[in-house]
Design a protein around this motif. Structure first.
Motif, PDB file in Angstrom:
ATOM      1  N   VAL A 124       0.908  -1.260  -0.040  1.00  0.00           N
ATOM      2  CA  VAL A 124       0.015   0.104  -0.036  1.00  0.00           C
ATOM      3  C   VAL A 124       0.819   1.240  -0.069  1.00  0.00           C
ATOM      4  O   VAL A 124       0.468   2.104  -0.606  1.00  0.00           O
ATOM      5  CB  VAL A 124      -1.088  -0.106   1.168  1.00  0.00           C
ATOM      6  CG1 VAL A 124      -1.772   1.368   1.466  1.00  0.00           C
ATOM      7  CG2 VAL A 124      -2.094  -1.259   1.112  1.00  0.00           C
ATOM      8  N   VAL A 125       2.002   1.367   0.767  1.00  0.00           N
ATOM      9  CA  VAL A 125       2.623   2.530   0.894  1.00  0.00           C
ATOM     10  C   VAL A 125       3.361   2.623  -0.476  1.00  0.00           C
ATOM     11  O   VAL A 125       3.463   3.775  -0.995  1.00  0.00           O
ATOM     12  CB  VAL A 125       3.680   2.498   2.212  1.00  0.00           C
ATOM     13  CG1 VAL A 125       4.811   3.418   1.734  1.00  0.00           C
ATOM     14  CG2 VAL A 125       3.107   2.593   3.333  1.00  0.00           C
ATOM     15  N   VAL A 126       4.095   1.792  -0.747  1.00  0.00           N
ATOM     16  CA  VAL A 126       4.689   1.791  -2.471  1.00  0.00           C
ATOM     17  C   VAL A 126       3.566   2.402  -3.466  1.00  0.00           C
ATOM     18  O   VAL A 126       4.047   3.174  -4.250  1.00  0.00           O
ATOM     19  CB  VAL A 126       5.309   0.491  -2.826  1.00  0.00           C
ATOM     20  CG1 VAL A 126       5.911   0.599  -4.141  1.00  0.00           C
ATOM     21  CG2 VAL A 126       6.687   0.114  -2.057  1.00  0.00           C
ATOM     22  N   CYS A 127       2.753   1.552  -3.458  1.00  0.00           N
ATOM     23  CA  CYS A 127       1.684   1.890  -4.663  1.00  0.00           C
ATOM     24  C   CYS A 127       0.914   3.132  -4.608  1.00  0.00           C
ATOM     25  O   CYS A 127       0.795   3.978  -5.352  1.00  0.00           O
ATOM     26  CB  CYS A 127       0.390   0.881  -4.509  1.00  0.00           C
ATOM     27  SG  CYS A 127       1.043  -0.714  -5.131  1.00  0.00           S
ATOM     28  N   LEU A 128       0.602   3.854  -3.065  1.00  0.00           N
ATOM     29  CA  LEU A 128      -0.148   4.903  -3.033  1.00  0.00           C
ATOM     30  C   LEU A 128       0.967   6.215  -3.042  1.00  0.00           C
ATOM     31  O   LEU A 128       0.576   6.981  -3.374  1.00  0.00           O
ATOM     32  CB  LEU A 128      -0.826   4.997  -1.814  1.00  0.00           C
ATOM     33  CG  LEU A 128      -2.084   4.358  -1.821  1.00  0.00           C
ATOM     34  CD1 LEU A 128      -2.686   4.467  -0.291  1.00  0.00           C
ATOM     35  CD2 LEU A 128      -3.065   4.634  -2.928  1.00  0.00           C
ATOM     36  N   GLY A 129       2.409   5.680  -2.677  1.00  0.00           N
ATOM     37  CA  GLY A 129       3.260   6.617  -2.903  1.00  0.00           C
ATOM     38  C   GLY A 129       3.651   6.856  -4.418  1.00  0.00           C
ATOM     39  O   GLY A 129       3.744   8.024  -4.807  1.00  0.00           O
ATOM     40  N   LEU A 130       3.484   5.890  -5.069  1.00  0.00           N
ATOM     41  CA  LEU A 130       3.938   6.227  -6.560  1.00  0.00           C
ATOM     42  C   LEU A 130       2.649   6.926  -7.065  1.00  0.00           C
ATOM     43  O   LEU A 130       2.829   7.901  -8.015  1.00  0.00           O
ATOM     44  CB  LEU A 130       3.919   4.780  -7.352  1.00  0.00           C
ATOM     45  CG  LEU A 130       5.178   4.282  -7.145  1.00  0.00           C
ATOM     46  CD1 LEU A 130       4.955   2.692  -7.779  1.00  0.00           C
ATOM     47  CD2 LEU A 130       6.623   4.588  -7.670  1.00  0.00           C
ATOM     48  N   LEU A 131       1.327   6.564  -6.646  1.00  0.00           N
ATOM     49  CA  LEU A 131       0.125   7.507  -7.135  1.00  0.00           C
ATOM     50  C   LEU A 131       0.305   8.947  -6.889  1.00  0.00           C
ATOM     51  O   LEU A 131      -0.003   9.648  -7.509  1.00  0.00           O
ATOM     52  CB  LEU A 131      -1.082   6.804  -6.649  1.00  0.00           C
ATOM     53  CG  LEU A 131      -2.487   7.614  -6.963  1.00  0.00           C
ATOM     54  CD1 LEU A 131      -2.345   7.351  -8.620  1.00  0.00           C
ATOM     55  CD2 LEU A 131      -3.525   6.843  -6.492  1.00  0.00           C
ATOM     56  N   TRP A 132       0.764   9.210  -5.627  1.00  0.00           N
ATOM     57  CA  TRP A 132       0.986  10.359  -5.031  1.00  0.00           C
ATOM     58  C   TRP A 132       1.874  11.277  -5.910  1.00  0.00           C
ATOM     59  O   TRP A 132       1.721  12.379  -6.170  1.00  0.00           O
ATOM     60  CB  TRP A 132       1.218  10.435  -3.533  1.00  0.00           C
ATOM     61  CG  TRP A 132       1.576  12.009  -3.131  1.00  0.00           C
ATOM     62  CD1 TRP A 132       2.640  12.307  -2.795  1.00  0.00           C
ATOM     63  CD2 TRP A 132       0.380  12.631  -2.499  1.00  0.00           C
ATOM     64  NE1 TRP A 132       2.338  13.625  -2.595  1.00  0.00           N
ATOM     65  CE2 TRP A 132       1.175  13.970  -2.462  1.00  0.00           C
ATOM     66  CE3 TRP A 132      -0.819  12.662  -2.540  1.00  0.00           C
ATOM     67  CZ2 TRP A 132       0.476  15.185  -1.847  1.00  0.00           C
ATOM     68  CZ3 TRP A 132      -1.510  13.830  -2.232  1.00  0.00           C
ATOM     69  CH2 TRP A 132      -0.908  14.800  -1.871  1.00  0.00           C
ATOM     70  N   GLU A 133       3.058  10.647  -6.356  1.00  0.00           N
ATOM     71  CA  GLU A 133       3.943  11.302  -7.206  1.00  0.00           C
ATOM     72  C   GLU A 133       3.627  11.599  -8.309  1.00  0.00           C
ATOM     73  O   GLU A 133       3.688  12.450  -8.907  1.00  0.00           O
ATOM     74  CB  GLU A 133       5.463  10.441  -7.103  1.00  0.00           C
ATOM     75  CG  GLU A 133       5.971  10.170  -5.680  1.00  0.00           C
ATOM     76  CD  GLU A 133       6.304  11.539  -5.130  1.00  0.00           C
ATOM     77  OE1 GLU A 133       6.645  12.476  -5.929  1.00  0.00           O
ATOM     78  OE2 GLU A 133       6.298  11.618  -3.740  1.00  0.00           O
ATOM     79  N   LEU A 134       2.544  10.830  -9.044  1.00  0.00           N
ATOM     80  CA  LEU A 134       2.178  11.048 -10.374  1.00  0.00           C
ATOM     81  C   LEU A 134       1.012  12.109 -10.200  1.00  0.00           C
ATOM     82  O   LEU A 134       0.912  12.868 -11.014  1.00  0.00           O
ATOM     83  CB  LEU A 134       1.347   9.763 -10.797  1.00  0.00           C
ATOM     84  CG  LEU A 134       2.281   8.767 -11.449  1.00  0.00           C
ATOM     85  CD1 LEU A 134       1.465   7.296 -11.678  1.00  0.00           C
ATOM     86  CD2 LEU A 134       2.980   9.168 -12.330  1.00  0.00           C
ATOM     87  N   VAL A 135       0.188  12.129  -9.197  1.00  0.00           N
ATOM     88  CA  VAL A 135      -0.818  13.099  -8.888  1.00  0.00           C
ATOM     89  C   VAL A 135       0.037  14.320  -8.826  1.00  0.00           C
ATOM     90  O   VAL A 135      -0.500  15.476  -9.474  1.00  0.00           O
ATOM     91  CB  VAL A 135      -1.716  12.673  -7.788  1.00  0.00           C
ATOM     92  CG1 VAL A 135      -2.355  14.032  -7.260  1.00  0.00           C
ATOM     93  CG2 VAL A 135      -2.683  11.781  -8.195  1.00  0.00           C
ATOM     94  N   GLU A 136       0.809  14.597  -7.986  1.00  0.00           N
ATOM     95  CA  GLU A 136       2.011  15.739  -7.838  1.00  0.00           C
ATOM     96  C   GLU A 136       2.477  16.266  -9.051  1.00  0.00           C
ATOM     97  O   GLU A 136       2.413  17.470  -9.185  1.00  0.00           O
ATOM     98  CB  GLU A 136       3.015  15.259  -6.582  1.00  0.00           C
ATOM     99  CG  GLU A 136       3.730  16.598  -6.279  1.00  0.00           C
ATOM    100  CD  GLU A 136       4.779  16.103  -5.173  1.00  0.00           C
ATOM    101  OE1 GLU A 136       5.768  15.334  -5.754  1.00  0.00           O
ATOM    102  OE2 GLU A 136       4.393  16.267  -4.146  1.00  0.00           O
ATOM    103  N   LEU A 137       2.924  15.549  -9.945  1.00  0.00           N
ATOM    104  CA  LEU A 137       3.497  15.738 -11.105  1.00  0.00           C
ATOM    105  C   LEU A 137       2.464  16.218 -12.205  1.00  0.00           C
ATOM    106  O   LEU A 137       2.603  17.287 -12.740  1.00  0.00           O
ATOM    107  CB  LEU A 137       4.263  14.454 -11.813  1.00  0.00           C
ATOM    108  CG  LEU A 137       4.783  14.792 -13.222  1.00  0.00           C
ATOM    109  CD1 LEU A 137       5.940  15.948 -13.190  1.00  0.00           C
ATOM    110  CD2 LEU A 137       5.208  13.556 -13.690  1.00  0.00           C
TER     111      LEU A 137
END
Length: 190
Positions: A124-137
């Motif tokens: 969950v931390v890895v997947c949501l972390g990646l999703l967060w970074e994509l949203v941030e970008l």
């Protein structure tokens, strides 16, 4: 006549955190920093999450757990006024702090369901972390194209990699200490 209410030390700290976030909001308004204003509003709402979770889920946070969650909201909102840009470790702190809260939530849910939390926490931390970074970008890129102040800032590939590393640090802290520090939530009656 109303009864006087006694405010505990934790309630005073919680109130102080909320006042500080309101101050960030006001400074953001004065500086015309949309990112600080928006993030302060979201952070202020986030300080009420422990109370909502307690009511909806029938659990009780320990005082330090409430302050831990709420202080993450404070450090993030303050960061929007400059520390994210000026203090090299601020982003690492906030990613570790936020990821440990997410990891703690996953840990508690897994334990309450009788499951091993280790792989779930990491996934969950890895997947949501990646999703967060994509949203941030996406938000940053969209704001640049519209020529407006982005409410989230992407600092490039190296920053993204470090964000993901410190998300893992937060997850690992929960894997090591979660059973000890979250037992009151993990074993709460459903």
């Amino acid at each position: 006549m109303t009864k006087p209410t006694h405010q505990t030390g934790v309630e005073k700290v919680e109130r102080g955190i909320r006042y500080a976030i309101v101050a960030v909001f006001l400074v953001g308004l004065r500086r015309r920093k949309l990112a600080a204003v928006v993030n302060a509003v979201i952070s202020l709402l986030g300080t009420y999450v422990p109370s909502v979770v307690e009511r909806l889920c029938g659990v009780e946070f320990r005082p330090w757990q409430r302050v831990y969650i709420e202080s993450a909201m404070f450090t993030h909102s303050v960061g929007m006024l400059g520390p994210y840009d000026d203090v090299w470790w601020w982003d690492h702190l906030t990613h570790t702090h936020s990821a440990s809260i997410l990891a703690g939530f996953v840990h508690v849910v897994a334990r309450r369901r009788g499951r091993d939390p280790n792989t779930r926490v990491l996934a969950v931390v890895v997947c949501l972390g990646l999703l967060w970074e994509l949203v941030e970008l996406a938000i940053h890129t969209g704001a640049e194209r519209l020529d407006i102040d982005p409410v989230l800032v992407s600092y490039g590939h190296e920053d993204t990699a470090w964000d993901l590393v410190f998300n893992l640090v937060g997850a690992l802290l929960v894997l090591v200490f979660g059973d000890r520090f979250l037992d009151n939530l993990a074993s709460a009656a459903e």
